[in-house]
Design a protein around this motif. Structure first.
Motif, PDB file in Angstrom:
ATOM      1  N   LYS A   1       0.834  -1.202   0.000  1.00 22.65           N
ATOM      2  CA  LYS A   1       0.000   0.000   0.000  1.00 22.65           C
ATOM      3  C   LYS A   1       0.872   1.257   0.000  1.00 22.65           C
TER       4      LYS A   1
ATOM      5  N   ARG B   1      -3.700   3.796  -0.107  1.00 22.63           N
ATOM      6  CA  ARG B   1      -4.216   3.248  -1.355  1.00 22.63           C
ATOM      7  C   ARG B   1      -3.478   1.945  -1.648  1.00 22.63           C
TER       8      ARG B   1
ATOM      9  N   ASN C   1      -8.494  -3.997  -2.490  1.00 17.04           N
ATOM     10  CA  ASN C   1      -8.542  -2.545  -2.644  1.00 17.04           C
ATOM     11  C   ASN C   1      -9.026  -1.874  -1.364  1.00 17.04           C
TER      12      ASN C   1
ATOM     13  N   THR D   1      -6.760  -0.019   2.734  1.00 17.66           N
ATOM     14  CA  THR D   1      -7.044   1.290   3.331  1.00 17.66           C
ATOM     15  C   THR D   1      -6.863   1.299   4.845  1.00 17.66           C
TER      16      THR D   1
ATOM     17  N   TYR E   1     -15.990   2.621  -4.696  1.00 15.52           N
ATOM     18  CA  TYR E   1     -14.644   2.827  -4.178  1.00 15.52           C
ATOM     19  C   TYR E   1     -13.621   1.994  -4.950  1.00 15.52           C
TER      20      TYR E   1
ATOM     21  N   ASN F   1     -10.416   3.740  -6.646  1.00 19.23           N
ATOM     22  CA  ASN F   1      -9.066   3.299  -6.321  1.00 19.23           C
ATOM     23  C   ASN F   1      -8.296   2.920  -7.585  1.00 19.23           C
TER      24      ASN F   1
ATOM     25  N   THR G   1      -7.423   6.227  -9.513  1.00 19.61           N
ATOM     26  CA  THR G   1      -6.314   7.001  -8.943  1.00 19.61           C
ATOM     27  C   THR G   1      -4.973   6.339  -9.219  1.00 19.61           C
TER      28      THR G   1
END
Length: 473
Positions: free
Chosen positions: A121, A129, A281, A285, A369, A373, A376
């Motif tokens: 991450k 992320r 994903n 977080t 989401y 994700n 981005t």
């Protein structure tokens, strides 16, 4: 359009048609055996997160429990209500047994993929992320960027767009059938609420899931337990029927054991998503002390999704008198709905409508989401995220108001097949790394540490974001 449908149909045949389900099963068994049955050895630790507060000093950080509940909210959806009914209709009661089996195996796969997502991450603008795309880049290197992009595009297409249209359609249809409310009103309501939540970012999404998911899960499980208690004397016979049908001792539908095996594995995998790379994903977080701790936590979401929630639907159907083995006139959500009514009366259909609303709502924000994700990862422009949010709100509305709108998203399942294949390839290549961090976790547990803490300096050869693994205070 017909050419596109044929193209994606070929992709679907090459993935879900014959290859993907066996791969997911074989890899799941491999992960289970090589990790020394990690999902069973850490089973007790899985439940601790439900009672554990954030282990970090940052109150704004997303806790392991919030990440767990968000992933449960995404996994638990129409597949648990309609999908189980379809599996029983086409595969007989034995399909339930094979759903249980694939869930127990999938728990190991989920643990591995979510642990790797945590390991790789990144901290971006104060938020964590991660997920399969970032795992591929930082775990396998820049030469595999094309593979990461393929995964990201497939994730956006299938989850953020296709499945959100299906969820909006499911809710609007259920509300119209049971309450007589026109689809356009449901569409406006869903679009408005979804827009408010997703514009609050991952923190608001996680906070909403922390409230909604326990309510929806407990409410649905409670009604199922009531029905089981009302028919407790019939429960042993139902369980015996499930086992006998699973192994062909009793044949409820044409195809016998083969039909039960195929339907159980397919519906189980669609429901719990283990091996698809979607849940990582969300797992990435969480602000936790060790990558494996969140992997263990996410393994629990597979257990809750299939072993608990799917079983609730199965027992509601099999303990009733609506389901007739071999009959295909009533299936899907209608079979579940009519089974509830046969047990408890007409009011139960409204209860189920409420459950579908909550299940689908939690799935929509989860699906969004995943898309954000992935986006981005490909682009850091805030305009891109803004456009995605507008698109998702619009898609939810269109899916709700147009009964045939979901037919436009015929590419969803094939794209999910592609991302599953990509994710499995990455997991196999990175499995030695997963074993390293799993061994690190186990060794620290042996020293008596209750919450093992990950030290990135012990893995200096890996492309790890050191700012994502600062010491916890």
């Amino acid at each position: 359009m017909q050419l596109l449908e044929s193209f994606f149909g070929i992709i679907g045949d090459l993935t879900w048609g014959w290859a993907l389900v066996p791969f997911l099963v074989i890899f799941g068994l491999f992960f289970t055996i090589v990790t020394d049955f990690v999902q069973f050895r850490f089973f007790k630790r899985m439940f601790r997160v439900l009672l554990t507060k954030n282990q970090t000093a940052d109150e704004k950080a997303i806790s392991g429990r919030e990440a767990l509940l968000l992933s449960i909210g995404g996994r638990v959806g129409g597949g648990n209500i309609a999908g189980v009914a379809v599996a029983i209709t086409l595969g007989g009661p034995g399909a339930v047994f094979w759903m249980w089996a694939i869930a127990l195996v999938g728990m190991a796969t989920s643990l591995i993929e979510c642990s790797l997502a945590q390991l790789y991450k990144r901290k971006e603008e104060g938020e964590f992320r991660g997920g399969a795309a970032r795992t591929i880049i930082h775990g396998l290197g820049e030469n595999y960027r094309w593979l990461a992009y393929l995964y990201a595009v497939s994730l956006i297409a299938s989850f953020a767009f296709g499945f959100n249209a299906f969820q909006g359609n499911t809710v609007a249809g259920a509300v119209q059938d049971s309450l007589g409310i026109d689809r356009i009103y449901t569409g406006v309501f869903l679009a408005g609420v979804v827009g408010f939540i997703i514009y609050g970012g991952i923190h608001r999404i996680a906070k909403v899931a922390d409230v909604v998911v326990p309510i929806m899960a407990v409410a649905y499980i409670a009604i199922a337990l009531l029905i089981i208690l009302m028919n407790i004397t019939d429960l042993p016979d139902v369980i015996a029927t499930i086992v006998k049908n699973a192994f062909g001792i009793e044949e409820a539908v044409s195809g016998g054991m083969g039909a039960a095996l195929a339907q159980g594995l397919r519906r189980g995998l669609f429901s719990n998503e283990a091996g698809l790379g979607s849940a990582p994903n969300v797992a990435a977080t969480a602000d936790v002390t060790h990558p494996v701790s969140q992997g263990i936590t996410q393994s629990l979401s597979v257990f809750i999704d299939t072993i608990i929630v799917c079983s609730c639907t199965a027992f509601v159907i099999l303990l009733g008198d609506v389901y007739v083995p071999g009959a295909t006139g009533v299936d899907g959500v209608v079979l579940t709905q009519q089974s509830l009514v046969s047990h408890l009366g007409e009011w139960a259909q409204y209860y189920l409508t409420g459950a579908i609303l909550l299940f689908s709502f939690s799935s929509v924000i989860y699906n969004y989401y995943l898309g954000e994700n992935a986006l981005t990862f490909m682009s850091q422009r805030k305009l891109s995220v803004h456009l995605l949010r507008i698109a998702v709100v619009g898609i939810v509305f269109v899916g709700a108001v147009a009964p045939a709108a979901t037919s436009v998203f015929f590419f969803s399942d094939p794209m999910m097949g592609v991302l599953a294949i990509v994710n499995l390839l990455a997991l196999i290549m990175l499995f030695p790394t997963a074993m390293r961090i799993l061994q690190d976790y186990r060794q620290k547990l042996k020293t008596g540490v209750e919450h093992p803490e990950f030290n990135p300096d012990e893995f200096s050869d890996l492309d790890i974001d050191r700012t994502a693994w600062l010491p916890k205070k």
